[in-house]
Design an enzyme around this catalytic site. Structure first.
Site, PDB file in Angstrom:
ATOM      1  N   LYS A  52       3.922 151.220  98.633  1.00  0.00           N
ATOM      2  CA  LYS A  52       3.351 151.258  99.986  1.00  0.00           C
ATOM      3  C   LYS A  52       1.853 151.551  99.928  1.00  0.00           C
ATOM      4  O   LYS A  52       1.064 150.934 100.639  1.00  0.00           O
ATOM      5  CB  LYS A  52       4.096 152.300 100.840  1.00  0.00           C
ATOM      6  CG  LYS A  52       5.501 151.816 101.209  1.00  0.00           C
ATOM      7  CD  LYS A  52       6.397 152.897 101.773  1.00  0.00           C
ATOM      8  CE  LYS A  52       7.810 152.330 101.924  1.00  0.00           C
ATOM      9  NZ  LYS A  52       8.806 153.318 102.369  1.00  0.00           N
ATOM     10  N   GLN A  96       8.943 159.364 103.622  1.00  0.00           N
ATOM     11  CA  GLN A  96       9.851 158.627 102.737  1.00  0.00           C
ATOM     12  C   GLN A  96      11.242 159.275 102.764  1.00  0.00           C
ATOM     13  O   GLN A  96      11.375 160.473 102.541  1.00  0.00           O
ATOM     14  CB  GLN A  96       9.278 158.628 101.302  1.00  0.00           C
ATOM     15  CG  GLN A  96      10.072 157.804 100.329  1.00  0.00           C
ATOM     16  CD  GLN A  96      10.105 156.313 100.677  1.00  0.00           C
ATOM     17  OE1 GLN A  96       9.104 155.723 101.057  1.00  0.00           O
ATOM     18  NE2 GLN A  96      11.277 155.707 100.582  1.00  0.00           N
ATOM     19  N   ASP A 119       7.539 153.105 110.854  1.00  0.00           N
ATOM     20  CA  ASP A 119       8.843 152.715 110.295  1.00  0.00           C
ATOM     21  C   ASP A 119       9.766 152.175 111.395  1.00  0.00           C
ATOM     22  O   ASP A 119      10.784 151.549 111.101  1.00  0.00           O
ATOM     23  CB  ASP A 119       9.524 153.936 109.638  1.00  0.00           C
ATOM     24  CG  ASP A 119       9.438 153.889 108.116  1.00  0.00           C
ATOM     25  OD1 ASP A 119       9.290 152.782 107.565  1.00  0.00           O
ATOM     26  OD2 ASP A 119       9.542 154.963 107.491  1.00  0.00           O
TER      27      ASP A 119
END
Ligand code: NAP
Length: 280
Positions: A52, A96, A119
């Site tokens: 990422k 995460q 997200d």
């Protein structure tokens, strides 16, 4: 022989488009950073986090790394998120997953400001997606829509069967396919006659988390098969939920693992970050 849907190539196209867009936004003075938080040092999570950060560097977005020890408390993590919510230059916050067991993931997801929820996991983002309002889309399902569209697969009017009903893949996938005017059937571990239902699918999306479970008996001749699963087989090679070799001769198009859905998830995360910078 099926067409192999090349997620690596399509994700690269998307990242290149985003790189151009980021440069144009920067010229207008619109910049921003993605905050990436990792708690603990799970090796798989570290790989995802590194990918990422690399994607941010590629498209020209700053990434701020917060690598917190395993013993970080829920309170400490929520405090950091509250601070990042207030920082104007932070346009996206990503925690995460999975988190260590002593931290409630739902609480953490809900602590992220919906305006920075790149997200697309916050209930407000999910609600907006459900009723077709603007908001951040969940990255993996949004990536699959892009894979299908950019491969020339027609979705409208097609029967799509989704295997799996998780909050991060199955459910949002079904909603996005519905939004694209597919006729959608959602299946799960209590579904009866799964092979028979799957054989009715023009587009079969498999997100069940069971290595190489889906074989030829689940596939209609000419179906498009999207394999979301990621596993390591007994030889430590990456594989999906689908028996690729068995299905490839029957399907009209299929995603490989690796190089199918996986790269799209990061590309769509970058898309959400750019959207957030654009919205200021
Ligand atoms: P999950 O939370 O474990 O959900 C699995 C779903 O599959 C559940 O809804 C479950 O049904 C259903 N299921 C399990 N066994 C089944 C069976 N025998 N028949 C029918 N349905 C069955 O998994 P997930 O988070 O959605 O992820 C699915 C897979 O995608 C995993 O391999 C994961 O690693 C991978 N993944 C990949 C990406 C990517 O970027 N490529 C992103 C996310 C996830 P119940 O609800 O009844 O339990």
């Amino acid at each position: 022989m099926a067409e192999i849907i090349d997620g690596k190539k399509i994700s690269q196209q998307i990242k290149d488009e985003l790189k151009e867009k980021t440069a144009a936004l920067r010229a207008e003075g619109k910049i921003g950073a993605l905050a990436v938080i990792q708690v603990g040092a799970d090796p798989a999570s570290s790989v995802y986090v590194r990918n990422k950060k690399n994607a941010c560097a590629y498209i020209g977005i700053e990434s701020l790394a917060y690598e917190l020890p395993e013993e970080t408390t829920e309170e400490e993590l929520l405090k950091l998120i509250a601070e990042l919510n207030q920082k104007h230059e932070v346009k996206g916050i990503l925690v995460q997953l999975p988190l260590p067991k002593h931290i409630c993931e739902d609480k953490v997801i809900q602590a992220i400001s919906p305006t920075k929820d790149v997200d697309g996991f916050h209930p407000q983002s999910v609600g907006a997606m459900t009723i077709g309002e603007p908001g951040f889309l969940s990255c993996t399902p949004a990536g699959i829509i892009q894979l299908l569209k950019r491969s020339g697969v027609e979705i409208a009017g097609k029967h799509c069967v989704v295997i799996g009903r998780s909050n991060i893949v199955g459910k949002p996938m079904a909603l996005l396919m519905l939004r694209e005017n597919a006729t959608v059937t959602v299946t799960h571990s209590k579904t009866q006659n799964l092979p028979e239902i799957c054989r009715q699918a023009d587009i079969l999306i498999v997100a069940m988390g069971k290595p190489q479970f889906i074989g030829a008996e689940y596939i209609k001749e000419g179906a498009v098969v999207i394999d979301v699963g990621i596993h390591r087989d007994q030889n430590n090679k990456l594989c999906g939920d689908v028996k690729f070799e068995e299905i490839e001769p029957i399907a009209s198009a299929i995603t490989p693992v690796p190089g199918g859905v996986g790269p799209m998830t990061i590309a769509m995360l970058m898309n959400n970050c750019v959207q957030s910078i654009e919205e200021g």
